[in-house]
Design a protein around this motif. Sequence first.
Motif, mmCIF file in Angstrom:
data_model
loop_
_atom_site.group_PDB
_atom_site.id
_atom_site.type_symbol
_atom_site.label_atom_id
_atom_site.label_comp_id
_atom_site.label_asym_id
_atom_site.label_seq_id
_atom_site.Cartn_x
_atom_site.Cartn_y
_atom_site.Cartn_z
ATOM 1 N N PRO A 101 0.827 -1.216 0.000
ATOM 2 C CA PRO A 101 0.000 0.000 0.000
ATOM 3 C C PRO A 101 0.856 1.258 0.000
ATOM 4 C CG PRO A 101 -0.662 -1.536 1.733
ATOM 5 C CD PRO A 101 0.675 -1.981 1.252
ATOM 6 N N PHE A 102 0.267 2.344 -0.491
ATOM 7 C CA PHE A 102 0.915 3.653 -0.398
ATOM 8 C C PHE A 102 -0.154 4.706 -0.115
ATOM 9 C CE2 PHE A 102 0.085 2.897 -4.929
ATOM 10 C CZ PHE A 102 -0.671 4.015 -5.266
ATOM 11 N N ASP A 103 0.256 5.776 0.510
ATOM 12 C CA ASP A 103 -0.639 6.880 0.874
ATOM 13 C C ASP A 103 0.134 8.170 0.639
ATOM 14 O OD1 ASP A 103 -2.287 8.766 2.052
ATOM 15 O OD2 ASP A 103 -2.788 7.522 3.779
ATOM 16 N N VAL A 104 -0.260 8.925 -0.382
ATOM 17 C CA VAL A 104 0.469 10.150 -0.716
ATOM 18 C C VAL A 104 -0.477 11.340 -0.629
ATOM 19 C CG1 VAL A 104 2.105 8.935 -2.195
ATOM 20 C CG2 VAL A 104 0.024 9.879 -3.197
ATOM 21 N N ARG A 105 0.086 12.493 -0.343
ATOM 22 C CA ARG A 105 -0.715 13.716 -0.170
ATOM 23 C C ARG A 105 -0.115 14.849 -0.996
ATOM 24 N NH1 ARG A 105 -3.793 13.251 4.930
ATOM 25 N NH2 ARG A 105 -3.364 11.191 5.797
ATOM 26 N N TRP A 106 -1.018 15.677 -1.493
ATOM 27 C CA TRP A 106 -0.650 16.866 -2.266
ATOM 28 C C TRP A 106 0.354 16.503 -3.354
ATOM 29 C CZ3 TRP A 106 -4.231 20.176 -1.502
ATOM 30 C CH2 TRP A 106 -4.818 20.321 -0.235
ATOM 31 N N ARG A 107 -0.072 15.565 -4.179
ATOM 32 C CA ARG A 107 0.789 15.052 -5.240
ATOM 33 C C ARG A 107 0.342 15.608 -6.600
ATOM 34 N NH1 ARG A 107 3.861 10.648 -5.412
ATOM 35 N NH2 ARG A 107 4.467 11.526 -3.396
ATOM 36 N N PRO A 108 1.226 16.310 -7.325
ATOM 37 C CA PRO A 108 0.883 16.715 -8.692
ATOM 38 C C PRO A 108 0.677 15.482 -9.565
ATOM 39 C CG PRO A 108 2.836 17.871 -7.891
ATOM 40 C CD PRO A 108 2.557 16.769 -6.921
ATOM 41 N N GLY A 109 -0.298 15.547 -10.440
ATOM 42 C CA GLY A 109 -0.572 14.413 -11.307
ATOM 43 C C GLY A 109 -1.527 14.791 -12.415
ATOM 44 N N THR A 110 -2.337 13.814 -12.832
ATOM 45 C CA THR A 110 -3.277 14.016 -13.932
ATOM 46 C C THR A 110 -4.640 13.466 -13.536
ATOM 47 O OG1 THR A 110 -2.574 11.927 -14.929
ATOM 48 C CG2 THR A 110 -1.509 13.929 -15.725
ATOM 49 N N THR A 111 -5.648 13.815 -14.310
ATOM 50 C CA THR A 111 -6.968 13.243 -14.105
ATOM 51 C C THR A 111 -7.107 11.954 -14.896
ATOM 52 O OG1 THR A 111 -9.350 13.596 -14.381
ATOM 53 C CG2 THR A 111 -7.911 14.641 -15.997
ATOM 54 N N ASP A 112 -7.921 11.027 -14.408
ATOM 55 C CA ASP A 112 -8.189 9.800 -15.152
ATOM 56 C C ASP A 112 -9.491 9.903 -15.946
ATOM 57 O OD1 ASP A 112 -9.973 9.724 -13.077
ATOM 58 O OD2 ASP A 112 -9.239 7.849 -12.200
ATOM 59 N N ARG A 113 -9.928 11.125 -16.191
ATOM 60 C CA ARG A 113 -11.100 11.368 -17.022
ATOM 61 C C ARG A 113 -10.639 11.929 -18.363
ATOM 62 N NH1 ARG A 113 -15.559 10.817 -13.883
ATOM 63 N NH2 ARG A 113 -15.103 10.687 -11.647
ATOM 64 N N PRO A 114 -11.318 11.549 -19.448
ATOM 65 C CA PRO A 114 -10.887 11.996 -20.779
ATOM 66 C C PRO A 114 -11.103 13.486 -20.975
ATOM 67 C CG PRO A 114 -12.963 10.803 -20.922
ATOM 68 C CD PRO A 114 -12.513 10.684 -19.506
ATOM 69 N N VAL A 115 -10.053 14.262 -20.736
ATOM 70 C CA VAL A 115 -10.118 15.721 -20.877
ATOM 71 C C VAL A 115 -8.976 16.156 -21.777
ATOM 72 C CG1 VAL A 115 -9.998 17.933 -19.698
ATOM 73 C CG2 VAL A 115 -11.094 15.989 -18.560
ATOM 74 N N GLY A 116 -9.280 16.627 -22.994
ATOM 75 C CA GLY A 116 -8.247 17.101 -23.893
ATOM 76 C C GLY A 116 -7.331 15.970 -24.331
ATOM 77 N N GLY A 117 -6.181 16.338 -24.885
ATOM 78 C CA GLY A 117 -5.211 15.354 -25.340
ATOM 79 C C GLY A 117 -4.414 14.773 -24.193
ATOM 80 N N SER A 118 -3.568 13.792 -24.533
ATOM 81 C CA SER A 118 -2.815 13.077 -23.502
ATOM 82 C C SER A 118 -1.866 13.982 -22.738
ATOM 83 C CB SER A 118 -2.040 11.927 -24.155
ATOM 84 O OG SER A 118 -1.175 12.421 -25.159
ATOM 85 N N LEU A 119 -1.369 15.051 -23.379
ATOM 86 C CA LEU A 119 -0.458 15.970 -22.704
ATOM 87 C C LEU A 119 -1.096 17.341 -22.512
ATOM 88 C CD1 LEU A 119 2.945 15.145 -24.453
ATOM 89 C CD2 LEU A 119 2.060 14.283 -22.302
ATOM 90 N N SER A 120 -2.414 17.394 -22.576
ATOM 91 C CA SER A 120 -3.106 18.672 -22.426
ATOM 92 C C SER A 120 -2.946 19.217 -21.015
ATOM 93 C CB SER A 120 -4.595 18.499 -22.723
ATOM 94 O OG SER A 120 -5.318 19.655 -22.347
ATOM 95 N N PRO A 121 -2.691 20.537 -20.876
ATOM 96 C CA PRO A 121 -2.641 21.147 -19.533
ATOM 97 C C PRO A 121 -3.936 20.958 -18.757
ATOM 98 C CG PRO A 121 -1.740 22.651 -21.178
ATOM 99 C CD PRO A 121 -2.364 21.500 -21.936
ATOM 100 N N ARG A 122 -5.042 20.712 -19.469
ATOM 101 C CA ARG A 122 -6.334 20.510 -18.807
ATOM 102 C C ARG A 122 -6.371 19.208 -18.005
ATOM 103 N NH1 ARG A 122 -10.289 20.485 -23.567
ATOM 104 N NH2 ARG A 122 -11.848 20.201 -21.914
ATOM 105 N N ARG A 123 -5.425 18.314 -18.253
ATOM 106 C CA ARG A 123 -5.398 17.055 -17.511
ATOM 107 C C ARG A 123 -4.659 17.181 -16.181
ATOM 108 N NH1 ARG A 123 -3.632 11.775 -19.523
ATOM 109 N NH2 ARG A 123 -5.201 11.111 -18.011
ATOM 110 N N VAL A 124 -3.910 18.233 -15.997
ATOM 111 C CA VAL A 124 -3.086 18.379 -14.799
ATOM 112 C C VAL A 124 -3.972 18.570 -13.567
ATOM 113 C CG1 VAL A 124 -1.345 19.792 -13.662
ATOM 114 C CG2 VAL A 124 -1.176 19.346 -16.120
#
Length: 347
Positions: free
Chosen positions: A66-89
């Motif tokens: 198991p792991f538990d992380v907090r305040w981690r920059p990442g991406t959404t797992d919902r289809p928003v824009g392209g694969s490298l779109s800033p909208r996914r951040v």
Amino acid sequence: MEAGPDVPALVRELTRRADPARLRHDVEYLADRPRGRTHAPEAMARAETHVAARLAEAGWRTERQPFDVRWRPGTTDRPVGGSLSPRRVRLHRRLTGANLLAEPPDLGDRPAVLVGAHLDTVVDSPGADDNASGVAALLEVARLLGGLPEPPAVRLACFDMEELGFVGARAVARAARHGRRVTGMLCLESVGCFADGPGTQAMPAGFGALFRDAAGAVRARDRRGDFTLVVHRRSSDAAADLWRRAAGAADPPLPVVTLRDPRPDGPLGTLAGLAVPPVNHLGRSDHAAFWSAGVPAVLLTGTANFRNPRYHRPTDTPDTLDYPRLTAVAVATAVTAALWRPYGHRR
């Protein structure tokens, strides 16, 4: 034992024992529904149980970490824009998940090559290619290597939360950096989709100018999506060469295009991607976490959305994959994991 002379013989031996029907069964089981710790936790638990059972059947000692992380920059797992779109951040306030790690019973603390694939999907996609294909290949690697008289120094990892920004892989990579138990990493990412028609393989904008050899190889194939792309760095040149030779020894041979990422391993390589955004396409899976940690790594991929029109869609289903060629991917990966000796690796 010299790697060169052993490659064709080991490919023949493992190919005799490999079974496309097993890979298809695993893909069909995993990809009958979307799975993810945050959006489909019951399906994720079901998939995790299947993977753990198959690894145990193959004779591997499996541990859930198991792991538990907090305040981690990442991406959404919902289809928003392209694969490298800033909208996914996204900035994730808290993420709780678990990776599955496996090793031969007698490996102990010896350094080992790690083979990894992510288990989760984006919302609303069953993820046959992305990434049940990679997990099925990993399970076949477990069966093939576990059946050798002397299983090699190899560990396996089924990563959580790749779609949220390689969260699970980062946890393993951090441990690898501090514990020195992982000397190299092979990442299986969307490896089951092949397209034989001309013009079925696209390339990112700017790709041809930055990576002329790889782009030329794609154009020479009339842009057919019938190959596996092997992305590596200088630190993993030997692994890329081994994988190419193993794929070429398959019957029929599996076409390969290799591409060397010019960036160095470690944080400096990660920062370099900010200056040249097109190279970030080369770090779109869990191997990037190991590059950042200074661990030699290789990405094995069918190039995802640059070939597969069903990428991140509900239509990414098991009937769209090529199981004989996926089996060849698994065999080449098993051979490479068994024979690759990254710098500092002692068997």
